[in-house]
Design a protein around this motif. Sequence first.
Motif, PDB file in Angstrom:
ATOM      1  N   CYS A  82       0.825  -1.213   0.000  1.00  0.00           N
ATOM      2  CA  CYS A  82       0.000   0.000   0.000  1.00  0.00           C
ATOM      3  C   CYS A  82       0.858   1.261   0.000  1.00  0.00           C
ATOM      4  CB  CYS A  82      -0.929  -0.005   1.214  1.00  0.00           C
ATOM      5  SG  CYS A  82      -2.219  -1.274   1.171  1.00  0.00           S
ATOM      6  N   SER A  83       1.874   1.286   0.855  1.00  0.00           N
ATOM      7  CA  SER A  83       2.734   2.469   0.907  1.00  0.00           C
ATOM      8  C   SER A  83       3.497   2.651  -0.400  1.00  0.00           C
ATOM      9  CB  SER A  83       3.717   2.355   2.073  1.00  0.00           C
ATOM     10  OG  SER A  83       4.603   1.256   1.897  1.00  0.00           O
ATOM     11  N   LEU A  84       3.860   1.549  -1.045  1.00  0.00           N
ATOM     12  CA  LEU A  84       4.598   1.635  -2.309  1.00  0.00           C
ATOM     13  C   LEU A  84       3.728   2.238  -3.403  1.00  0.00           C
ATOM     14  CD1 LEU A  84       7.440   0.859  -3.225  1.00  0.00           C
ATOM     15  CD2 LEU A  84       6.507  -1.293  -4.063  1.00  0.00           C
ATOM     16  N   VAL A  85       2.492   1.758  -3.538  1.00  0.00           N
ATOM     17  CA  VAL A  85       1.594   2.268  -4.585  1.00  0.00           C
ATOM     18  C   VAL A  85       1.274   3.743  -4.350  1.00  0.00           C
ATOM     19  CG1 VAL A  85      -0.710   2.057  -5.578  1.00  0.00           C
ATOM     20  CG2 VAL A  85       0.608   0.006  -5.072  1.00  0.00           C
ATOM     21  N   VAL A 148      -3.169   0.199   8.368  1.00  0.00           N
ATOM     22  CA  VAL A 148      -3.435   1.638   8.298  1.00  0.00           C
ATOM     23  C   VAL A 148      -2.517   2.400   9.247  1.00  0.00           C
ATOM     24  CG1 VAL A 148      -5.174   3.423   8.697  1.00  0.00           C
ATOM     25  CG2 VAL A 148      -5.818   1.284   7.585  1.00  0.00           C
ATOM     26  N   THR A 149      -2.274   1.835  10.411  1.00  0.00           N
ATOM     27  CA  THR A 149      -1.392   2.475  11.386  1.00  0.00           C
ATOM     28  C   THR A 149       0.023   2.612  10.842  1.00  0.00           C
ATOM     29  OG1 THR A 149      -2.687   1.596  13.223  1.00  0.00           O
ATOM     30  CG2 THR A 149      -0.440   2.300  13.706  1.00  0.00           C
ATOM     31  N   TYR A 150       0.542   1.562  10.249  1.00  0.00           N
ATOM     32  CA  TYR A 150       1.908   1.605   9.727  1.00  0.00           C
ATOM     33  C   TYR A 150       2.029   2.549   8.534  1.00  0.00           C
ATOM     34  CZ  TYR A 150       2.832  -2.369  12.741  1.00  0.00           C
ATOM     35  OH  TYR A 150       2.982  -3.178  13.844  1.00  0.00           O
ATOM     36  N   LEU A 151       0.936   2.748   7.812  1.00  0.00           N
ATOM     37  CA  LEU A 151       0.973   3.694   6.701  1.00  0.00           C
ATOM     38  C   LEU A 151       1.156   5.131   7.185  1.00  0.00           C
ATOM     39  CD1 LEU A 151      -1.820   2.410   4.273  1.00  0.00           C
ATOM     40  CD2 LEU A 151       0.637   2.370   3.917  1.00  0.00           C
ATOM     41  N   THR A 152       0.704   5.420   8.407  1.00  0.00           N
ATOM     42  CA  THR A 152       0.771   6.795   8.892  1.00  0.00           C
ATOM     43  C   THR A 152       2.198   7.293   9.052  1.00  0.00           C
ATOM     44  OG1 THR A 152       0.660   6.039  11.201  1.00  0.00           O
ATOM     45  CG2 THR A 152      -1.417   6.561  10.108  1.00  0.00           C
ATOM     46  N   ALA A 154       5.058   5.263   7.627  1.00  0.00           N
ATOM     47  CA  ALA A 154       5.893   4.754   6.540  1.00  0.00           C
ATOM     48  C   ALA A 154       5.669   5.542   5.254  1.00  0.00           C
ATOM     49  CB  ALA A 154       5.607   3.277   6.295  1.00  0.00           C
ATOM     50  N   LEU A 155       4.438   5.972   5.027  1.00  0.00           N
ATOM     51  CA  LEU A 155       4.116   6.668   3.779  1.00  0.00           C
ATOM     52  C   LEU A 155       4.799   8.026   3.639  1.00  0.00           C
ATOM     53  CD1 LEU A 155       2.537   6.520   1.167  1.00  0.00           C
ATOM     54  CD2 LEU A 155       0.550   7.442   2.369  1.00  0.00           C
ATOM     55  N   SER A 158       8.402   7.560   2.629  1.00  0.00           N
ATOM     56  CA  SER A 158       8.476   6.965   1.299  1.00  0.00           C
ATOM     57  C   SER A 158       8.220   8.009   0.215  1.00  0.00           C
ATOM     58  CB  SER A 158       7.459   5.818   1.185  1.00  0.00           C
ATOM     59  OG  SER A 158       7.711   4.811   2.149  1.00  0.00           O
ATOM     60  N   VAL A 159       7.244   8.877   0.449  1.00  0.00           N
ATOM     61  CA  VAL A 159       6.957   9.936  -0.527  1.00  0.00           C
ATOM     62  C   VAL A 159       8.148  10.871  -0.657  1.00  0.00           C
ATOM     63  CG1 VAL A 159       5.510  11.947  -0.985  1.00  0.00           C
ATOM     64  CG2 VAL A 159       4.463   9.821  -0.194  1.00  0.00           C
ATOM     65  N   TRP A 160       8.693  11.291   0.475  1.00  0.00           N
ATOM     66  CA  TRP A 160       9.830  12.209   0.437  1.00  0.00           C
ATOM     67  C   TRP A 160      11.029  11.589  -0.281  1.00  0.00           C
ATOM     68  CZ3 TRP A 160      14.590  11.468   3.002  1.00  0.00           C
ATOM     69  CH2 TRP A 160      15.461  12.564   2.940  1.00  0.00           C
TER      70      TRP A 160
END
Length: 280
Positions: A82-85, A148-152, A154-155, A158-160
């Motif tokens: 999810c974080s990758l996409v 969802v918690t880990y996306l908060t 990790a995302l 990853s974007v930066w």
Amino acid sequence: MRSPLWTRWARGGVLVVLTLFVCAPLYVMAVSSVAPLRDVQGPFTWLPSALTLEPFSQMWKTVPLGRYFLNSAVVALAATACSLVLAVLAAYAISRYRFRGRSGFLTTVLSTQMFPGILFLLPLFLIYVTVDRTLGTELFATRTGLVVTYLTFALPFSVWLLVGYFDSIPRELDEAALVDGTGPLGALFRVVLPTALPGVAAVAIYGFMTAWGEVLFASVLTDDRTRTLAVGLRGYATQSNVYWNQVMAASLVVSVPVVLGFLLLQRALVQGLTAGAVKS
């Protein structure tokens, strides 16, 4: 010009000390995992009196390690995917398009990494409970809620990281793809993304390692059914005993996926981090 002899000796001495500092805990873990419990509970010896593989078989029976392993694998892989996409799409838009608030958005994304995770624990818990009561969607003590918690956290990183990597890719590649009749998404997936594979690999490794070894959120937002490995290892400590040899054996097994992934993709990870750091 060659360095002075004392400089080379000093450099070698520092490397030896650092190597021992890193390898000593790993050696203790490996030795303790193949030693009988009575030896591990007694005074530590660098060479155990006996060797046994029983801890590696008993560790699956003392606690439901298989279920914890499955929970960690599902959550880590789902969070990574999810974080990758989301990171690829967001980073490409930020890198290739200019819009109002772009700099402020990047600053906000990066600033989220400055706050400790404990600040988000109670708000996330309250949000999950509220969503469950109002919408009937279970997020607390579920794998979905943990993803969802880990996306908060990790995302944003990853974007930066991917923004800096996409900035290092010439825009002429996108323009050439657009001239050939490919749309923006086609240019991303057919031209830009294959070129950015080292950065994508770095993001994937970061997301997986973060989710695989996380303890704080997993200890509060899970129950016996959804508990992960990082929290489940505490089950080897009972009121009457601590199975140290099984703890060490389980720790070695838990570390295998992360170590293998890092070794297989270490070159891509270094290239991705270097490009992201230089351009950002």
